[in-house]
Design an enzyme around this catalytic site. Structure first.
Site, PDB file in Angstrom:
ATOM      1  CG  ASP A  25      11.180  -0.853  42.339  1.00 36.86           C
ATOM      2  OD1 ASP A  25      10.758   0.155  42.843  1.00 36.86           O
ATOM      3  OD2 ASP A  25      11.575  -1.830  43.131  1.00 36.86           O
ATOM      4  CG  HIS A  42       6.056   8.189  40.471  1.00 35.81           C
ATOM      5  ND1 HIS A  42       6.561   7.128  40.445  1.00 35.81           N
ATOM      6  CD2 HIS A  42       5.420   8.292  41.614  1.00 35.81           C
ATOM      7  CE1 HIS A  42       6.419   6.552  41.670  1.00 35.81           C
ATOM      8  NE2 HIS A  42       5.656   7.756  42.495  1.00 35.81           N
ATOM      9  CB  THR A  71      -3.596  -5.025  44.326  1.00 32.49           C
ATOM     10  OG1 THR A  71      -2.589  -6.006  44.291  1.00 32.49           O
ATOM     11  CG2 THR A  71      -4.600  -5.311  43.033  1.00 32.49           C
ATOM     12  CD1 TRP A  74      -4.932  -0.166  45.306  1.00 38.50           C
ATOM     13  CD2 TRP A  74      -5.478   1.972  44.820  1.00 38.50           C
ATOM     14  NE1 TRP A  74      -5.791   0.059  44.006  1.00 38.50           N
ATOM     15  CE2 TRP A  74      -5.837   1.186  43.815  1.00 38.50           C
ATOM     16  CE3 TRP A  74      -5.657   3.343  44.887  1.00 38.50           C
ATOM     17  CZ2 TRP A  74      -6.484   1.886  42.625  1.00 38.50           C
ATOM     18  CZ3 TRP A  74      -6.145   4.037  43.745  1.00 38.50           C
ATOM     19  CH2 TRP A  74      -6.706   3.046  42.574  1.00 38.50           C
ATOM     20  CG  LEU A 136       6.012  -3.280  21.600  1.00 27.91           C
ATOM     21  CD1 LEU A 136       7.554  -3.214  21.841  1.00 27.91           C
ATOM     22  CD2 LEU A 136       5.243  -2.118  22.400  1.00 27.91           C
ATOM     23  NE  ARG A 197      11.546  -4.783  41.944  1.00 31.89           N
ATOM     24  CZ  ARG A 197      10.496  -5.252  42.728  1.00 31.89           C
ATOM     25  NH1 ARG A 197      10.085  -6.441  43.040  1.00 31.89           N
ATOM     26  NH2 ARG A 197       9.749  -4.288  43.479  1.00 31.89           N
TER      27      ARG A 197
HETATM   28  C1  FPP Z   1       7.953   2.271  41.529  1.00 31.87           C
HETATM   29  O1  FPP Z   1       8.872   2.934  41.868  1.00 31.87           O
HETATM   30  C2  FPP Z   1       7.166   2.930  40.502  1.00 31.87           C
HETATM   31  C3  FPP Z   1       5.726   3.120  40.387  1.00 31.87           C
HETATM   32  C4  FPP Z   1       4.826   2.544  41.524  1.00 31.87           C
HETATM   33  C5  FPP Z   1       5.096   3.920  39.274  1.00 31.87           C
HETATM   34  C6  FPP Z   1       5.518   3.680  38.054  1.00 31.87           C
HETATM   35  C7  FPP Z   1       4.877   4.295  37.279  1.00 31.87           C
HETATM   36  C8  FPP Z   1       5.643   4.809  35.890  1.00 31.87           C
HETATM   37  C9  FPP Z   1       7.011   4.617  35.691  1.00 31.87           C
HETATM   38  C10 FPP Z   1       4.792   5.493  35.108  1.00 31.87           C
HETATM   39  C11 FPP Z   1       4.136   4.773  34.151  1.00 31.87           C
HETATM   40  C12 FPP Z   1       3.134   5.326  33.162  1.00 31.87           C
HETATM   41  C13 FPP Z   1       2.008   5.715  33.113  1.00 31.87           C
HETATM   42  C14 FPP Z   1       1.511   6.153  32.027  1.00 31.87           C
HETATM   43  C15 FPP Z   1       1.122   4.807  33.960  1.00 31.87           C
HETATM   44  P1  FPP Z   1       9.079   3.315  43.488  1.00 31.87           P
HETATM   45  O2  FPP Z   1       8.128   4.738  43.652  1.00 31.87           O
HETATM   46  O3  FPP Z   1       8.486   2.383  44.219  1.00 31.87           O
HETATM   47  O4  FPP Z   1      10.573   3.809  43.694  1.00 31.87           O
HETATM   48  P2  FPP Z   1      11.053   3.616  44.937  1.00 31.87           P
HETATM   49  O5  FPP Z   1      11.185   2.028  45.319  1.00 31.87           O
HETATM   50  O6  FPP Z   1      12.586   4.157  44.831  1.00 31.87           O
HETATM   51  O7  FPP Z   1      10.485   4.303  46.065  1.00 31.87           O
END
Ligand code: FPP
Length: 249
Positions: A25, A42, A71, A74, A136, A197
Site C-alpha cells: 500500500d 505503481h 475486488t 475496480w 520461493l 502492510r
Molecule cells: C496500493 O497502493 C497499490 C495497488 C492497488 C497496486 C499494487 C500493485 C503493485 C505494487 C505492482 C504489482 C505488480 C504486478 C506485476 C501486478 P495505493 O494506490 O492504494 O496507494 P495510496 O493508498 O497511497 O493511494
C-alpha cells in the site's frame, strides 16, 4: 540461519517466516509526494516487488503472497485500472526472466479469469515458464477478495453435499482449506506466518481472512515503493521477537 547483531553485541537468531503476505500500500501517496501521477507509484511499486522477492528468497522465505489488486480496486479511475492491468504484461517481459533465473515459481489467486485477456495471458505465461521451479513461490493475489473466496468455497462444498459426496458433519477446517484458492500451495505453507502492510494503514482489507487467523501482523509507515531489503529484514527481526503460541500457553 541469519543472526541479528544488536548494539550490545548479543546475537538473536532470526526466525524466518515460511510464508509472508504483503499488502503493498502507498503507491499513490509515494507518487503524490513527488508531484507525479499515481501510476508512477505503481511502476515504482513493481520495482520494489522485484527487489523484495529476491531478498525474501535469499533469506529463505518459501512463499510470498502479494496483494496486487483487490475486488474493490475496480472502482478506481478507469485510466489507473488500465495501467495496473498492464503491469503483469510489463512484469512478464522485464522482471520474470530474472525471477526465473532465481528459481522463483509464480502462481496466482483471485478471480483471475475476469482479468483482461492480456493481463491473464501474461500471468499464465509466467506460471507456465516457472512451474518447475523449486524455490520461493511468488503468489499474486489479483482480483482477489477474501469474502468472495470464502463464498465460492461454501458454494462448492454445499454442492458436494447436494451431490452426496459427503455429509455436513464431515466438513472440517482442513477440508475448508482445500476449497480455498490457497489450496494450490503446499499444505503446510498455506497460511501466512507474517502479514506486512505498508503505508501506515492498520487493517487487512479482505486479504486472506481465513488463512490469517494466526498470522503475526506487522504494520509500517514506509510507503510500498520505498520498502526494500532492509525493511524486510526489520519486519523479520520484529517477527523473530514475537512468540507464536497458536492459542496455547
Ligand atoms: C496500493 O497502493 C497499490 C495497488 C492497488 C497496486 C499494487 C500493485 C503493485 C505494487 C505492482 C504489482 C505488480 C504486478 C506485476 C501486478 P495505493 O494506490 O492504494 O496507494 P495510496 O493508498 O497511497 O493511494
Amino acid at each position: 540461519m541469519f543472526h541479528l547483531k544488536k548494539k550490545e553485541k548479543v546475537t538473536i537468531p532470526l526466525q524466518v517466516p515460511k510464508h509472508i503476505g504483503i499488502i503493498m500500500d502507498g503507491n499513490g501517496r509515494w507518487a503524490k509526494k513527488r508531484l507525479q501521477p499515481r501510476v508512477f507509484g505503481h511502476k515504482a511499486g513493481m520495482e520494489a516487488l522485484q527487489n523484495v522477492t529476491i531478498a525474501a528468497k535469499e533469506m529463505g522465505v518459501q512463499v510470498l503472497t502479494v496483494y496486487a489488486f483487490s475486488t474493490e480496486n475496480w472502482s478506481r479511475p478507469e485510466k489507473e485500472v488500465k495501467f495496473i492491468m498492464n503491469l503483469p504484461v510489463e512484469f512478464y517481459e522485464r522482471y520474470v526472466p530474472e525471477l526465473h533465473k532465481n528459481n522463483v515459481k509464480i502462481q496466482m489467486i483471485g478471480d483471475v479469469a475476469r482479468l483482461p485477456k492480456a493481463t491473464y495471458d501474461a500471468l499464465v505465461k509466467a506460471e507456465e515458464l516457472t512451474k518447475l521451479n523449486t524455490g520461493l513461490i511468488l503468489n499474486f493475489a489479483l482480483n482477489y477478495g477474501g469474502r468472495a473466496e470464502l463464498t465460492q468455497a461454501i458454494r462448492n462444498i454445499a454442492q458436494e453435499v447436494l451431490d452426496a459426496k459427503f455429509n455436513p458433519g464431515d466438513i472440517s477446517e482442513e477440508m475448508i482449506g482445500d476449497y480455498l484458492q490457497t489450496s494450490t500451495l503446499p499444505r503446510i505453507l498455506r497460511d501466512p506466518d507474517l502479514i506486512i502492510r505498508t503505508s501506515g494503514e492498520l487493517r487487512l482489507s479482505n486479504f486472506l481472512p481465513w488463512q490469517s487467523a494466526y498470522s503475526e501482523l506487522y504494520f509500517t509507515k514506509t510507503l510500498w515503493p520505498d520498502f526494500n531489503e532492509k525493511s524486510l529484514k526489520e519486519a523479520i527481526e520484529e517477527y523473530s521477537k514475537r512468540q507464536r503460541r497458536f492459542g496455547g500457553v
